[in-house]
Design a protein around this motif. Structure first.
Motif: not given
Length: 254
Positions: A170-176, A198-206, A208-209
């Motif tokens: 699982p992906v915990i989340g994305v850091v910009e 990066a935040e927008a891309e995380a949102g598109r892919r469901g 967490s940011f």
């Protein structure tokens, strides 16, 4: 070693490409987790370009062995560290094929980590042999993806997300990272790598940011000096601590 072996979980930090500050994020995440009371170890899995000895003040320190296992080098920031940079000379090129690099990574991860409960693994950029071996043999609890806001970096970050998902991690989340530059002279904020990508891309892919880390001279200077900002209370240090808190919330809810 404690009498009862701790429940040890691995957090993989990946980026899909180099130059986005993944190693700096890994070091500061590990330091921040230690500051938050967790027993932490860090594996520098970037076999060909190890940088954690410089970042965490362990340059020139060789790990010892106990019962045929490596014993991590102690960093001044409250965590154990293992890196190829602690095993070979700083100016020596590591010209290994994939199986050798993967075997070396296994020795670093399977070391004598004592009572460490979280192992942060700073993965090399890309989606090759070392990454695949690590995911298949060691099964991280989750992955943190690091990207700049730049479109080119986001393309590779997306590939990294797909790799983890395909491996069942699982992906915990994305850091910009490098998210906004504050001029030290006039205080004006500019965005040389873009903003919010990066935040927008995380949102598109469901996904967490987890937060943003600014592009500042202090992070570069402190990193070169082996003084991770997460060890202090500067605004940069607080950014890393906020990310670490979100990672811990995710871990504690699993």
């Amino acid at each position: 070693m404690t009498a009862d072996k701790p429940q040890r979980r691995i957090i993989a930090v990946g980026s899909g490409k180099g130059g986005v500050g993944k190693s700096t994020l890994s070091a500061n995440l590990a330091v921040a987790l230690a500051r938050l009371g967790r027993k932490v170890g860090l594996v520098d899995a970037d076999i060909y370009g190890p940088s954690q000895p410089r970042l965490l003040q362990t340059e020139g320190v060789k790990p010892k062995a106990r019962n045929d296992k490596l014993v991590p080098v102690e960093s001044p920031f409250g965590l154990g560290v293992l890196s190829m940079g602690n095993l070979v000379e700083a100016d020596r090129a590591i010209a290994w094929r994939g199986p050798m690099a993967s075997g070396a990574l296994g020795q670093l991860i399977d070391a004598d980590w004592g009572d460490a409960e979280i192992i942060v693994v700073d993965l090399p950029p890309g989606t090759g042999d070392v990454q695949l071996t690590m995911l298949q043999r060691h099964k991280p609890a989750g992955a943190v993806i690091v990207s700049t806001p730049q479109d080119l970096a986001l393309i590779d970050a997306t590939r990294a997300m797909q790799l983890f998902h395909q491996a069942g991690v699982p992906v915990i989340g994305v850091v910009e990272n490098m998210a906004g530059y504050v001029c030290p002279h006039c205080g004006e904020v500019s965005d040389p790598f873009g903003s919010g990508g990066a935040e927008a891309e995380a949102g598109r892919r469901g996904e967490s940011f987890l937060g943003r880390v600014p592009l500042t001279l202090k992070i570069r200077e402190d990193s070169d000096a082996g003084k991770p900002p997460a060890a202090g209370d500067s605004p940069e240090g607080q950014a890393f601590l906020a990310i670490a808190r979100r990672v811990l919330t995710w871990l504690d809810n699993q």
